[in-house]
Motif scaffolding. Structure first.
Motif, PDB file in Angstrom:
ATOM      1  N   GLU A  10      -8.458   6.376  -6.675  1.00 23.02           N
ATOM      2  CA  GLU A  10      -8.674   6.720  -5.974  1.00 23.02           C
ATOM      3  C   GLU A  10     -10.383   7.302  -5.980  1.00 23.02           C
ATOM      4  O   GLU A  10     -11.088   6.591  -5.037  1.00 23.02           O
ATOM      5  CB  GLU A  10      -7.721   7.711  -4.565  1.00 23.02           C
ATOM      6  CG  GLU A  10      -7.636   7.502  -3.624  1.00 23.02           C
ATOM      7  CD  GLU A  10      -8.367   5.803  -3.041  1.00 23.02           C
ATOM      8  OE1 GLU A  10      -8.619   5.945  -2.303  1.00 23.02           O
ATOM      9  OE2 GLU A  10      -7.176   5.301  -3.693  1.00 23.02           O
ATOM     10  N   ARG A  61      -8.292  -2.918  -2.985  1.00 24.47           N
ATOM     11  CA  ARG A  61      -8.387  -1.985  -1.894  1.00 24.47           C
ATOM     12  C   ARG A  61      -9.143  -2.903  -1.038  1.00 24.47           C
ATOM     13  O   ARG A  61      -8.519  -2.339   0.841  1.00 24.47           O
ATOM     14  CB  ARG A  61      -9.150  -1.044  -2.682  1.00 24.47           C
ATOM     15  CG  ARG A  61      -9.443   0.260  -1.955  1.00 24.47           C
ATOM     16  CD  ARG A  61     -10.286   1.614  -2.964  1.00 24.47           C
ATOM     17  NE  ARG A  61      -9.897   2.754  -2.318  1.00 24.47           N
ATOM     18  CZ  ARG A  61     -10.612   3.255  -1.861  1.00 24.47           C
ATOM     19  NH1 ARG A  61     -12.444   3.304  -1.340  1.00 24.47           N
ATOM     20  NH2 ARG A  61     -10.109   4.689  -0.990  1.00 24.47           N
ATOM     21  N   TRP A  62     -10.214  -2.913  -0.540  1.00 21.91           N
ATOM     22  CA  TRP A  62     -10.704  -3.381   0.623  1.00 21.91           C
ATOM     23  C   TRP A  62     -10.090  -4.527   1.217  1.00 21.91           C
ATOM     24  O   TRP A  62      -9.768  -4.185   1.993  1.00 21.91           O
ATOM     25  CB  TRP A  62     -12.003  -4.588   0.189  1.00 21.91           C
ATOM     26  CG  TRP A  62     -12.975  -4.818   1.684  1.00 21.91           C
ATOM     27  CD1 TRP A  62     -13.400  -4.119   2.368  1.00 21.91           C
ATOM     28  CD2 TRP A  62     -13.323  -6.128   1.674  1.00 21.91           C
ATOM     29  NE1 TRP A  62     -14.222  -4.703   3.234  1.00 21.91           N
ATOM     30  CE2 TRP A  62     -14.151  -5.733   2.595  1.00 21.91           C
ATOM     31  CE3 TRP A  62     -13.166  -7.048   1.041  1.00 21.91           C
ATOM     32  CZ2 TRP A  62     -14.354  -6.807   3.814  1.00 21.91           C
ATOM     33  CZ3 TRP A  62     -13.612  -9.094   1.498  1.00 21.91           C
ATOM     34  CH2 TRP A  62     -14.559  -8.045   2.908  1.00 21.91           C
ATOM     35  N   ASP A  64      -6.482  -4.961   0.687  1.00 19.42           N
ATOM     36  CA  ASP A  64      -5.214  -4.038   1.074  1.00 19.42           C
ATOM     37  C   ASP A  64      -5.447  -3.514   2.410  1.00 19.42           C
ATOM     38  O   ASP A  64      -4.059  -2.620   3.371  1.00 19.42           O
ATOM     39  CB  ASP A  64      -4.862  -3.433  -0.083  1.00 19.42           C
ATOM     40  CG  ASP A  64      -4.088  -3.770  -1.108  1.00 19.42           C
ATOM     41  OD1 ASP A  64      -4.155  -4.820  -1.475  1.00 19.42           O
ATOM     42  OD2 ASP A  64      -4.507  -3.378  -2.528  1.00 19.42           O
ATOM     43  N   ARG A  65      -6.768  -3.221   2.317  1.00 17.24           N
ATOM     44  CA  ARG A  65      -6.971  -2.343   4.003  1.00 17.24           C
ATOM     45  C   ARG A  65      -6.147  -3.223   5.823  1.00 17.24           C
ATOM     46  O   ARG A  65      -5.139  -2.893   6.434  1.00 17.24           O
ATOM     47  CB  ARG A  65      -8.112  -2.330   4.778  1.00 17.24           C
ATOM     48  CG  ARG A  65      -8.110  -0.783   4.103  1.00 17.24           C
ATOM     49  CD  ARG A  65     -10.262  -0.464   3.763  1.00 17.24           C
ATOM     50  NE  ARG A  65      -9.887   0.788   2.942  1.00 17.24           N
ATOM     51  CZ  ARG A  65     -11.510   0.571   1.914  1.00 17.24           C
ATOM     52  NH1 ARG A  65     -12.309  -0.075   2.269  1.00 17.24           N
ATOM     53  NH2 ARG A  65     -11.596   1.344   1.680  1.00 17.24           N
ATOM     54  N   THR A  66      -5.551  -4.514   4.784  1.00 21.95           N
ATOM     55  CA  THR A  66      -6.344  -5.804   6.195  1.00 21.95           C
ATOM     56  C   THR A  66      -4.683  -6.021   6.169  1.00 21.95           C
ATOM     57  O   THR A  66      -3.934  -5.764   6.494  1.00 21.95           O
ATOM     58  CB  THR A  66      -6.400  -6.941   5.734  1.00 21.95           C
ATOM     59  OG1 THR A  66      -8.790  -7.037   5.933  1.00 21.95           O
ATOM     60  CG2 THR A  66      -5.883  -7.595   7.245  1.00 21.95           C
ATOM     61  N   ALA A  68      -2.206  -3.945   5.247  1.00 19.44           N
ATOM     62  CA  ALA A  68      -1.664  -2.614   5.342  1.00 19.44           C
ATOM     63  C   ALA A  68      -1.245  -3.228   7.102  1.00 19.44           C
ATOM     64  O   ALA A  68      -0.661  -3.103   7.733  1.00 19.44           O
ATOM     65  CB  ALA A  68      -1.540  -1.269   5.663  1.00 19.44           C
ATOM     66  N   LYS A  98     -14.915  -6.701  10.176  1.00 16.89           N
ATOM     67  CA  LYS A  98     -15.584  -6.045   8.844  1.00 16.89           C
ATOM     68  C   LYS A  98     -17.236  -6.576   8.775  1.00 16.89           C
ATOM     69  O   LYS A  98     -17.795  -6.091   7.701  1.00 16.89           O
ATOM     70  CB  LYS A  98     -14.552  -6.402   7.952  1.00 16.89           C
ATOM     71  CG  LYS A  98     -13.283  -6.060   7.537  1.00 16.89           C
ATOM     72  CD  LYS A  98     -12.921  -6.489   6.314  1.00 16.89           C
ATOM     73  CE  LYS A  98     -11.328  -5.054   6.143  1.00 16.89           C
ATOM     74  NZ  LYS A  98     -11.149  -5.811   5.125  1.00 16.89           N
TER      75      LYS A  98
END
Length: 195
Positions: A10, A61-62, A64-66, A68, A98
């Motif tokens: 992380e 990771r980028w 996955d934010r959406t 979530a 974004k």
């Protein structure tokens, strides 16, 4: 960051995002990431075996934010038609922010997305799974008609591409974009409404 902190995936991903923001996708290196963390580049490679693996993880990771944010909509208490509208609105809003809030970083991630098509395809599969869940709920309540729910979910996603595919980002801030989005969504919801 102090080198005495435990080096975790992380921490590496957060530092990589910062390096990408400063240098862009073309110039950012693993050495830059290691320098930002105060460690050797070999330490970074112990967590991510290659530069490509690191860039793929940052891309995931980028995205996955959406995913979530949209998962919260799927789990929400709204009726399926409202939930479907909220889901697409949240997707459009997330992508629009974004692109508009940090255009340079958005351009960088667009490069990374092209490099990591497998990550992007997995993200699209997750999103269509979320749509499938909303459709199943709606069909179960008699609110939607969808002979093949999975195919319908994919069709809805593809029909709204203009509002979430980064290739269309320049269009998202033009006058009338929100009205176009609302109109397309209304037509799609009519098309699957139970008769």
């Amino acid at each position: 960051m102090a080198p005495t902190e435990t080096l975790t995936p992380e921490r590496i991903l957060a530092a990589t995002e910062d390096v990408l923001r400063r240098h862009g996708a073309a110039k950012a290196t693993v050495v830059d990431v290691a320098r930002a963390l105060g460690v050797s580049h070999g330490s970074v490679y112990r967590h991510f075996g290659t530069k490509a693996e690191l860039r793929g993880a940052v891309t995931r990771r980028w995205l996955d934010r959406t995913t979530a944010v949209l998962a919260e909509v799927v789990a929400g208490p709204e009726e399926p038609p409202a939930k479907l509208r909220l889901w697409f609105a949240a997707l459009f809003d997330a992508k629009r922010h974004k692109a508009g809030d940090d255009p340079e970083l958005f351009d960088t991630y667009s490069v990374l997305a092209r490099e990591n098509s497998d990550v992007v395809y997995a993200h699209i599969d997750e999103l269509t799974d979320q749509l499938t869940a909303i459709l199943q709920e709606g069909v179960g309540q008699g609110r939607f008609e969808a002979p093949d729910i999975g195919v319908t979910a994919r069709a809805l996603f593809e029909a709204t591409t203009q509002f979430h595919d980064p290739v269309h980002a320049p269009e998202w801030s033009r006058p009338g974009a929100q009205q176009s989005f609302d109109t397309v969504l209304t037509l799609l919801l009519r098309g699957i409404a139970a008769r």
